[in-house]
Design a protein around this motif. Structure first.
Motif, PDB file in Angstrom:
ATOM      1  N   VAL A  81       0.874  -1.178   0.000  1.00 35.42           N
ATOM      2  CA  VAL A  81       0.000   0.000   0.000  1.00 35.42           C
ATOM      3  C   VAL A  81       0.907   1.223   0.000  1.00 35.42           C
ATOM      4  CG1 VAL A  81      -1.856   1.245   1.159  1.00 35.42           C
ATOM      5  CG2 VAL A  81      -1.776  -1.261   1.303  1.00 35.42           C
ATOM      6  N   VAL A  82       0.792   2.006  -1.064  1.00 34.15           N
ATOM      7  CA  VAL A  82       1.645   3.172  -1.253  1.00 34.15           C
ATOM      8  C   VAL A  82       0.809   4.430  -1.055  1.00 34.15           C
ATOM      9  CG1 VAL A  82       3.136   4.381  -2.891  1.00 34.15           C
ATOM     10  CG2 VAL A  82       3.059   1.870  -2.895  1.00 34.15           C
ATOM     11  N   ALA A  83       1.267   5.309  -0.190  1.00 36.70           N
ATOM     12  CA  ALA A  83       0.576   6.577   0.023  1.00 36.70           C
ATOM     13  C   ALA A  83       0.781   7.456  -1.206  1.00 36.70           C
ATOM     14  CB  ALA A  83       1.122   7.278   1.260  1.00 36.70           C
ATOM     15  N   LEU A  84      -0.311   8.015  -1.687  1.00 34.91           N
ATOM     16  CA  LEU A  84      -0.285   8.937  -2.825  1.00 34.91           C
ATOM     17  C   LEU A  84      -0.854  10.244  -2.289  1.00 34.91           C
ATOM     18  CD1 LEU A  84       0.216   9.332  -5.847  1.00 34.91           C
ATOM     19  CD2 LEU A  84      -2.095   8.488  -6.256  1.00 34.91           C
ATOM     20  N   THR A  85       0.023  11.198  -2.020  1.00 34.54           N
ATOM     21  CA  THR A  85      -0.423  12.346  -1.241  1.00 34.54           C
ATOM     22  C   THR A  85       0.247  13.653  -1.633  1.00 34.54           C
ATOM     23  OG1 THR A  85      -0.666  13.173   1.016  1.00 34.54           O
ATOM     24  CG2 THR A  85       1.275  11.834   0.558  1.00 34.54           C
ATOM     25  N   ALA A  86      -0.439  14.729  -1.349  1.00 31.09           N
ATOM     26  CA  ALA A  86       0.119  16.063  -1.568  1.00 31.09           C
ATOM     27  C   ALA A  86       0.942  16.516  -0.372  1.00 31.09           C
ATOM     28  CB  ALA A  86      -1.007  17.063  -1.837  1.00 31.09           C
ATOM     29  N   PHE A  87       0.878  15.790   0.746  1.00 31.28           N
ATOM     30  CA  PHE A  87       1.715  16.123   1.899  1.00 31.28           C
ATOM     31  C   PHE A  87       3.172  15.939   1.503  1.00 31.28           C
ATOM     32  CE2 PHE A  87      -1.858  14.404   4.789  1.00 31.28           C
ATOM     33  CZ  PHE A  87      -2.470  15.634   4.822  1.00 31.28           C
ATOM     34  N   ALA A  88       3.975  16.963   1.623  1.00 28.43           N
ATOM     35  CA  ALA A  88       5.346  16.866   1.130  1.00 28.43           C
ATOM     36  C   ALA A  88       6.409  17.190   2.178  1.00 28.43           C
ATOM     37  CB  ALA A  88       5.521  17.790  -0.070  1.00 28.43           C
ATOM     38  N   MET A  89       6.013  17.412   3.385  1.00 30.53           N
ATOM     39  CA  MET A  89       6.987  17.711   4.436  1.00 30.53           C
ATOM     40  C   MET A  89       7.716  16.432   4.849  1.00 30.53           C
ATOM     41  SD  MET A  89       6.543  20.962   4.933  1.00 30.53           S
ATOM     42  CE  MET A  89       7.271  21.306   6.512  1.00 30.53           C
ATOM     43  N   ARG A  90       8.954  16.581   5.269  1.00 27.04           N
ATOM     44  CA  ARG A  90       9.745  15.424   5.695  1.00 27.04           C
ATOM     45  C   ARG A  90       9.042  14.650   6.814  1.00 27.04           C
ATOM     46  NH1 ARG A  90      15.437  15.494   5.269  1.00 27.04           N
ATOM     47  NH2 ARG A  90      16.051  13.356   5.624  1.00 27.04           N
ATOM     48  N   SER A  91       8.423  15.375   7.761  1.00 26.78           N
ATOM     49  CA  SER A  91       7.738  14.710   8.871  1.00 26.78           C
ATOM     50  C   SER A  91       6.516  13.931   8.371  1.00 26.78           C
ATOM     51  CB  SER A  91       7.307  15.728   9.929  1.00 26.78           C
ATOM     52  OG  SER A  91       6.418  16.678   9.377  1.00 26.78           O
ATOM     53  N   ASP A  92       5.851  14.419   7.313  1.00 32.13           N
ATOM     54  CA  ASP A  92       4.722  13.687   6.733  1.00 32.13           C
ATOM     55  C   ASP A  92       5.204  12.364   6.153  1.00 32.13           C
ATOM     56  OD1 ASP A  92       2.881  15.761   7.272  1.00 32.13           O
ATOM     57  OD2 ASP A  92       3.392  16.765   5.385  1.00 32.13           O
ATOM     58  N   ARG A  93       6.290  12.409   5.406  1.00 34.54           N
ATOM     59  CA  ARG A  93       6.846  11.204   4.783  1.00 34.54           C
ATOM     60  C   ARG A  93       7.221  10.177   5.857  1.00 34.54           C
ATOM     61  NH1 ARG A  93       9.140  10.984  -0.250  1.00 34.54           N
ATOM     62  NH2 ARG A  93      10.162   9.026  -0.667  1.00 34.54           N
ATOM     63  N   GLU A  94       7.887  10.642   6.914  1.00 38.49           N
ATOM     64  CA  GLU A  94       8.283   9.741   8.000  1.00 38.49           C
ATOM     65  C   GLU A  94       7.064   9.129   8.679  1.00 38.49           C
ATOM     66  OE1 GLU A  94      10.825  12.175  10.435  1.00 38.49           O
ATOM     67  OE2 GLU A  94      12.385  12.230   8.888  1.00 38.49           O
ATOM     68  N   ARG A  95       6.027   9.938   8.918  1.00 38.41           N
ATOM     69  CA  ARG A  95       4.805   9.430   9.556  1.00 38.41           C
ATOM     70  C   ARG A  95       4.161   8.360   8.684  1.00 38.41           C
ATOM     71  NH1 ARG A  95      -0.929  12.062   9.743  1.00 38.41           N
ATOM     72  NH2 ARG A  95      -1.983  10.562  11.080  1.00 38.41           N
TER      73      ARG A  95
END
Length: 130
Positions: A81-95
């Motif tokens: 399951v791959v997240a496809l998102t507009a969230f682009a902050m490093r903390s978003d990616r880590e979460r």
């Protein structure tokens, strides 16, 4: 002849959905679509896709809750399951990655790179490379 890879695309934005579906279908994927988290879980259980692309902000349950349901169900527990998102902050990616997603793709997608990015998450990608 092997069957084309099946991608479940869970996206509620009509334009993003159409673009991603069109690009993937042109690249030879079979695409199953869902527009809510609940529908995504239901479609995943019914179609057992090779990979799931999941938006995080969805009507009803969000992508994180949908992922939790998929991981808790035997037949879907091991589907990437791959997240496809507009969230682009490093903390978003880590979460996203610490929550159990198999990967992270940013929107807007690159029409040129998107099919290869998705193929990298297929369980047997050597069989589906073009």
């Amino acid at each position: 002849m092997t069957r084309p890879p099946v991608v479940l695309l869970v996206e509620d934005n009509e334009r993003n959905l159409k673009l991603a579906r069109d690009v993937l279908e042109y690249a030879g994927f079979t695409v199953v679509v869902a527009t809510t988290g609940e529908e995504g879980v239901e479609r995943a259980r019914a179609s057992l896709p090779d990979v799931i692309l999941m938006d995080l902000q969805l009507p009803g349950i969000d992508g994180f809750a949908a992922l939790e349901q998929l991981r808790g169900h035997g037949p879907t527990a091991h589907i990437p399951v791959v997240a496809l998102t507009a969230f682009a902050m490093r903390s978003d990616r880590e979460r996203v990655l610490t929550s159990g997603f198999s990967g992270y793709l940013e929107k807007p997608i690159s029409v040129r790179e998107f099919p290869a990015q998705v193929r990298r998450h297929l369980p047997h990608r050597d069989e589906v490379e073009r």
